[in-house]
Design a protein around this motif. Structure first.
Motif, PDB file in Angstrom:
ATOM      1  N   ALA A  78     -21.453  84.625  39.384  1.00 50.01           N
ATOM      2  CA  ALA A  78     -22.830  84.681  38.899  1.00 50.01           C
ATOM      3  C   ALA A  78     -22.811  84.716  37.379  1.00 50.01           C
ATOM      4  O   ALA A  78     -22.098  85.506  36.772  1.00 50.01           O
ATOM      5  CB  ALA A  78     -23.523  85.927  39.434  1.00 50.01           C
ATOM      6  N   ALA A  79     -23.582  83.840  36.765  1.00 47.03           N
ATOM      7  CA  ALA A  79     -23.549  83.726  35.308  1.00 47.03           C
ATOM      8  C   ALA A  79     -24.931  83.365  34.789  1.00 47.03           C
ATOM      9  O   ALA A  79     -25.661  82.593  35.412  1.00 47.03           O
ATOM     10  CB  ALA A  79     -22.531  82.671  34.873  1.00 47.03           C
ATOM     11  N   LEU A  80     -25.253  83.920  33.624  1.00 49.39           N
ATOM     12  CA  LEU A  80     -26.529  83.646  32.986  1.00 49.39           C
ATOM     13  C   LEU A  80     -26.325  82.992  31.619  1.00 49.39           C
ATOM     14  O   LEU A  80     -26.687  81.848  31.412  1.00 49.39           O
ATOM     15  CB  LEU A  80     -27.340  84.944  32.832  1.00 49.39           C
ATOM     16  N   ARG A  81     -25.707  83.728  30.713  1.00 49.38           N
ATOM     17  CA  ARG A  81     -25.604  83.246  29.335  1.00 49.38           C
ATOM     18  C   ARG A  81     -24.249  82.605  29.045  1.00 49.38           C
ATOM     19  O   ARG A  81     -23.359  82.609  29.900  1.00 49.38           O
ATOM     20  CB  ARG A  81     -25.916  84.392  28.389  1.00 49.38           C
ATOM     21  N   PRO A  82     -24.073  82.040  27.853  1.00 53.46           N
ATOM     22  CA  PRO A  82     -22.908  81.187  27.582  1.00 53.46           C
ATOM     23  C   PRO A  82     -21.555  81.811  27.875  1.00 53.46           C
ATOM     24  O   PRO A  82     -20.675  81.131  28.430  1.00 53.46           O
ATOM     25  CB  PRO A  82     -23.073  80.857  26.096  1.00 53.46           C
ATOM     26  N   ALA A 128     -14.233  77.875  33.462  1.00 53.80           N
ATOM     27  CA  ALA A 128     -12.794  77.868  33.201  1.00 53.80           C
ATOM     28  C   ALA A 128     -11.969  78.445  34.344  1.00 53.80           C
ATOM     29  O   ALA A 128     -10.857  77.976  34.618  1.00 53.80           O
ATOM     30  CB  ALA A 128     -12.501  78.638  31.914  1.00 53.80           C
ATOM     31  N   GLU A 129     -12.499  79.497  35.033  1.00 60.40           N
ATOM     32  CA  GLU A 129     -11.634  80.232  35.948  1.00 60.40           C
ATOM     33  C   GLU A 129     -12.159  80.359  37.369  1.00 60.40           C
ATOM     34  O   GLU A 129     -11.390  80.718  38.267  1.00 60.40           O
ATOM     35  CB  GLU A 129     -11.354  81.630  35.386  1.00 60.40           C
ATOM     36  N   ALA A 130     -13.432  80.113  37.612  1.00 65.11           N
ATOM     37  CA  ALA A 130     -13.984  80.255  38.965  1.00 65.11           C
ATOM     38  C   ALA A 130     -14.061  78.894  39.649  1.00 65.11           C
ATOM     39  O   ALA A 130     -13.805  77.842  39.041  1.00 65.11           O
ATOM     40  CB  ALA A 130     -15.365  80.903  38.907  1.00 65.11           C
ATOM     41  N   SER A 163     -35.896  78.109  36.069  1.00 64.25           N
ATOM     42  CA  SER A 163     -36.683  76.993  36.569  1.00 64.25           C
ATOM     43  C   SER A 163     -35.806  75.753  36.679  1.00 64.25           C
ATOM     44  O   SER A 163     -34.692  75.702  36.131  1.00 64.25           O
ATOM     45  CB  SER A 163     -37.852  76.709  35.625  1.00 64.25           C
ATOM     46  N   ALA A 164     -36.302  74.749  37.369  1.00 66.90           N
ATOM     47  CA  ALA A 164     -35.561  73.490  37.448  1.00 66.90           C
ATOM     48  C   ALA A 164     -35.342  72.894  36.063  1.00 66.90           C
ATOM     49  O   ALA A 164     -34.293  72.305  35.782  1.00 66.90           O
ATOM     50  CB  ALA A 164     -36.315  72.505  38.348  1.00 66.90           C
ATOM     51  N   ASP A 165     -36.312  73.070  35.175  1.00 66.81           N
ATOM     52  CA  ASP A 165     -36.177  72.530  33.819  1.00 66.81           C
ATOM     53  C   ASP A 165     -35.125  73.271  32.999  1.00 66.81           C
ATOM     54  O   ASP A 165     -34.639  72.747  31.992  1.00 66.81           O
ATOM     55  CB  ASP A 165     -37.523  72.602  33.090  1.00 66.81           C
ATOM     56  N   ASP A 166     -34.768  74.501  33.419  1.00 62.03           N
ATOM     57  CA  ASP A 166     -33.754  75.275  32.707  1.00 62.03           C
ATOM     58  C   ASP A 166     -32.333  74.882  33.101  1.00 62.03           C
ATOM     59  O   ASP A 166     -31.379  75.242  32.406  1.00 62.03           O
ATOM     60  CB  ASP A 166     -33.915  76.775  33.008  1.00 62.03           C
ATOM     61  N   VAL A 167     -32.184  74.181  34.214  1.00 56.73           N
ATOM     62  CA  VAL A 167     -30.849  73.931  34.748  1.00 56.73           C
ATOM     63  C   VAL A 167     -29.970  73.129  33.786  1.00 56.73           C
ATOM     64  O   VAL A 167     -28.817  73.522  33.541  1.00 56.73           O
ATOM     65  CB  VAL A 167     -30.935  73.248  36.133  1.00 56.73           C
ATOM     66  N   PRO A 168     -30.429  72.022  33.202  1.00 54.25           N
ATOM     67  CA  PRO A 168     -29.534  71.254  32.338  1.00 54.25           C
ATOM     68  C   PRO A 168     -28.968  72.054  31.171  1.00 54.25           C
ATOM     69  O   PRO A 168     -27.768  71.954  30.857  1.00 54.25           O
ATOM     70  CB  PRO A 168     -30.422  70.095  31.853  1.00 54.25           C
ATOM     71  N   ARG A 169     -29.786  72.877  30.532  1.00 54.22           N
ATOM     72  CA  ARG A 169     -29.272  73.666  29.411  1.00 54.22           C
ATOM     73  C   ARG A 169     -28.213  74.646  29.881  1.00 54.22           C
ATOM     74  O   ARG A 169     -27.197  74.865  29.202  1.00 54.22           O
ATOM     75  CB  ARG A 169     -30.409  74.426  28.726  1.00 54.22           C
ATOM     76  N   THR A 170     -28.447  75.251  31.036  1.00 54.61           N
ATOM     77  CA  THR A 170     -27.488  76.212  31.560  1.00 54.61           C
ATOM     78  C   THR A 170     -26.161  75.535  31.900  1.00 54.61           C
ATOM     79  O   THR A 170     -25.087  76.025  31.546  1.00 54.61           O
ATOM     80  CB  THR A 170     -28.072  76.906  32.806  1.00 54.61           C
ATOM     81  N   ALA A 225     -24.896  72.906  30.702  1.00 52.39           N
ATOM     82  CA  ALA A 225     -24.194  72.401  29.518  1.00 52.39           C
ATOM     83  C   ALA A 225     -23.212  73.412  28.953  1.00 52.39           C
ATOM     84  O   ALA A 225     -22.268  73.040  28.241  1.00 52.39           O
ATOM     85  CB  ALA A 225     -25.215  72.009  28.452  1.00 52.39           C
ATOM     86  N   GLU A 226     -23.409  74.686  29.253  1.00 54.93           N
ATOM     87  CA  GLU A 226     -22.533  75.733  28.728  1.00 54.93           C
ATOM     88  C   GLU A 226     -21.274  75.939  29.564  1.00 54.93           C
ATOM     89  O   GLU A 226     -20.388  76.698  29.151  1.00 54.93           O
ATOM     90  CB  GLU A 226     -23.293  77.063  28.650  1.00 54.93           C
ATOM     91  N   LEU A 227     -21.170  75.288  30.708  1.00 52.33           N
ATOM     92  CA  LEU A 227     -20.029  75.531  31.581  1.00 52.33           C
ATOM     93  C   LEU A 227     -18.733  74.980  31.007  1.00 52.33           C
ATOM     94  O   LEU A 227     -17.654  75.486  31.301  1.00 52.33           O
ATOM     95  CB  LEU A 227     -20.277  74.906  32.958  1.00 52.33           C
ATOM     96  N   GLY A 228     -18.826  73.930  30.219  1.00 52.33           N
ATOM     97  CA  GLY A 228     -17.623  73.320  29.673  1.00 52.33           C
ATOM     98  C   GLY A 228     -16.831  72.607  30.756  1.00 52.33           C
ATOM     99  O   GLY A 228     -17.347  72.236  31.808  1.00 52.33           O
ATOM    100  N   GLU A 229     -15.528  72.431  30.516  1.00 58.14           N
ATOM    101  CA  GLU A 229     -14.673  71.764  31.495  1.00 58.14           C
ATOM    102  C   GLU A 229     -14.522  72.657  32.716  1.00 58.14           C
ATOM    103  O   GLU A 229     -14.299  73.860  32.615  1.00 58.14           O
ATOM    104  CB  GLU A 229     -13.305  71.487  30.875  1.00 58.14           C
ATOM    105  N   ARG A 230     -14.642  72.064  33.908  1.00 60.98           N
ATOM    106  CA  ARG A 230     -14.662  72.835  35.149  1.00 60.98           C
ATOM    107  C   ARG A 230     -13.448  72.524  36.017  1.00 60.98           C
ATOM    108  O   ARG A 230     -12.851  71.461  35.915  1.00 60.98           O
ATOM    109  CB  ARG A 230     -15.948  72.529  35.930  1.00 60.98           C
ATOM    110  N   ARG A 231     -13.138  73.473  36.905  1.00 60.82           N
ATOM    111  CA  ARG A 231     -12.059  73.276  37.856  1.00 60.82           C
ATOM    112  C   ARG A 231     -12.438  72.190  38.860  1.00 60.82           C
ATOM    113  O   ARG A 231     -13.620  71.956  39.124  1.00 60.82           O
ATOM    114  CB  ARG A 231     -11.778  74.582  38.597  1.00 60.82           C
TER     115      ARG A 231
END
Length: 327
Positions: free
Chosen positions: A154-158, A166-168, A177-184, A186-192
């Motif tokens: 579970a994650a909210l901020r950067p 990185a690790e999950a 909201s649905a409109d908030d999803v893209p900004r959120t 974008a902070e994930l970076g490279e994923r597993r």
């Protein structure tokens, strides 16, 4: 769907799980606040409806010791091999400190440390490690699962979002909201590889907008005054929209805080309208990148008046196969 459903005893959830399956729901996800624990509803689903995927959203990292959390997750993974995901997160000071008498210190590092411990323990390794926030001495699961469950965070901020990426094995989003999803995202970076994105979405499928907004204001006031959620929504840009609510809450005016939540905030964060309209709004989350949109079904006047039959009909209308639903 979030389970257990309000107003339905756990002993009666066999019919609920069958209805969800017939209506085209693929997953049931539990939570852990002050109702059922996270694992019992899923254990019942594992036995009663073997096609459903299972997940916790979330199990707090503070309220169980690391070994007990690993044992609980391992047992459910053994009961439902290949179809259980363990969702963990920091939770909140109220739940951890005020209700469970556990210190809520360094939530980011505690979450990171529990994630790393679980990764090793669920692989069946002997863990003998000094972490930043706790120490585990020579713990080995006696029944490690043949298929270790994915661990989603579970994650909210950067900061927490980057840790998830990185690790999950996935991330769980909440109160956006649905409109908030893209900004959120974008902070994930490279994923597993195989990284999965889930989001809990509050849905009140009624065309009584006054009822839905009143309930939505009460929920928003309860949740978004928690410091972590307040900072999340400031980061999302709702500082001006929600500032009157936060000011009234800080002044001890609970009723005034609820009244200060504008309709635009409620409509963005709590979906309401006809079941068909709610389905279309949930689809917007999927279109924005959410692979697992998890409905948190809120009570409606129609279901309260109509009982089990009305609930069955509503689940069918919200599902992907409404004509095939049955209890």
């Amino acid at each position: 769907m979030t389970v257990p459903l309000n107003g339905v005893p756990l002993a009666d959830h066999a019919a609920v799980y069958a209805t969800l399956d017939h209506a085209g729901f693929t997953d049931v996800w539990s939570s852990e606040v002050a109702g059922a624990d996270a694992f019992t509803p899923l254990a019942l689903a594992a036995a009663w409806q073997p096609r459903l995927r299972l997940g916790t959203a979330i199990t707090p990292v503070f309220t169980r010791g690391p070994a007990l959390l690993a044992m609980s997750a391992s047992a459910l993974a053994e009961a439902a091999p290949g179809r259980f995901s363990l969702g963990i997160g920091a939770s909140s000071p109220v739940l951890v400190r005020d209700w469970n008498a556990v210190r809520f210190d360094e939530p980011f590092r505690r979450t990171r440390d529990v994630l790393r411990f679980l990764r090793a323990a669920l692989r069946g390794e002997t863990v003998d490690e000094v972490y930043d926030t706790f120490t585990v001495r020579r713990f080995t699961l006696e029944r490690p699962p043949a298929v270790p469950p994915p661990i989603v965070l579970a994650a909210l901020r950067p900061g927490m979002l980057r840790l998830a990426g990185a690790e999950a094995d996935g991330v769980i989003l909440n109160w956006l909201s649905a409109d908030d999803v893209p900004r959120t995202l974008a902070e994930l970076g490279e994923r597993r590889p195989g990284f999965e994105i889930a989001a809990r979405i509050f849905v009140c499928p009624t065309e009584d907008a006054t009822y839905a907004r009143t309930l939505g204001r009460r929920l928003i006031t309860s949740y978004l005054t928690v410091p972590a959620y307040a900072e999340f929504h400031r980061w999302l840009g709702r500082d001006k929209v929600l500032a009157p609510m936060w000011d009234a809450w800080a002044a001890g005016d609970r009723r005034g805080a609820s009244a200060a939540v504008p309709d635009e905030a409620v409509d963005a964060l709590v979906l309401h309208g006809s079941p068909e309209h709610c389905r279309a709004q949930v689809r917007r989350y999927a279109d924005a990148g959410v692979a697992v949109p998890i409905i948190a079904l809120l009570p409606t006047p129609e279901v309260t008046a109509g009982g089990a039959a009305a609930l069955t009909t509503l689940i069918a209308q919200l599902g992907t196969e409404p004509s095939g639903a049955s209890a």
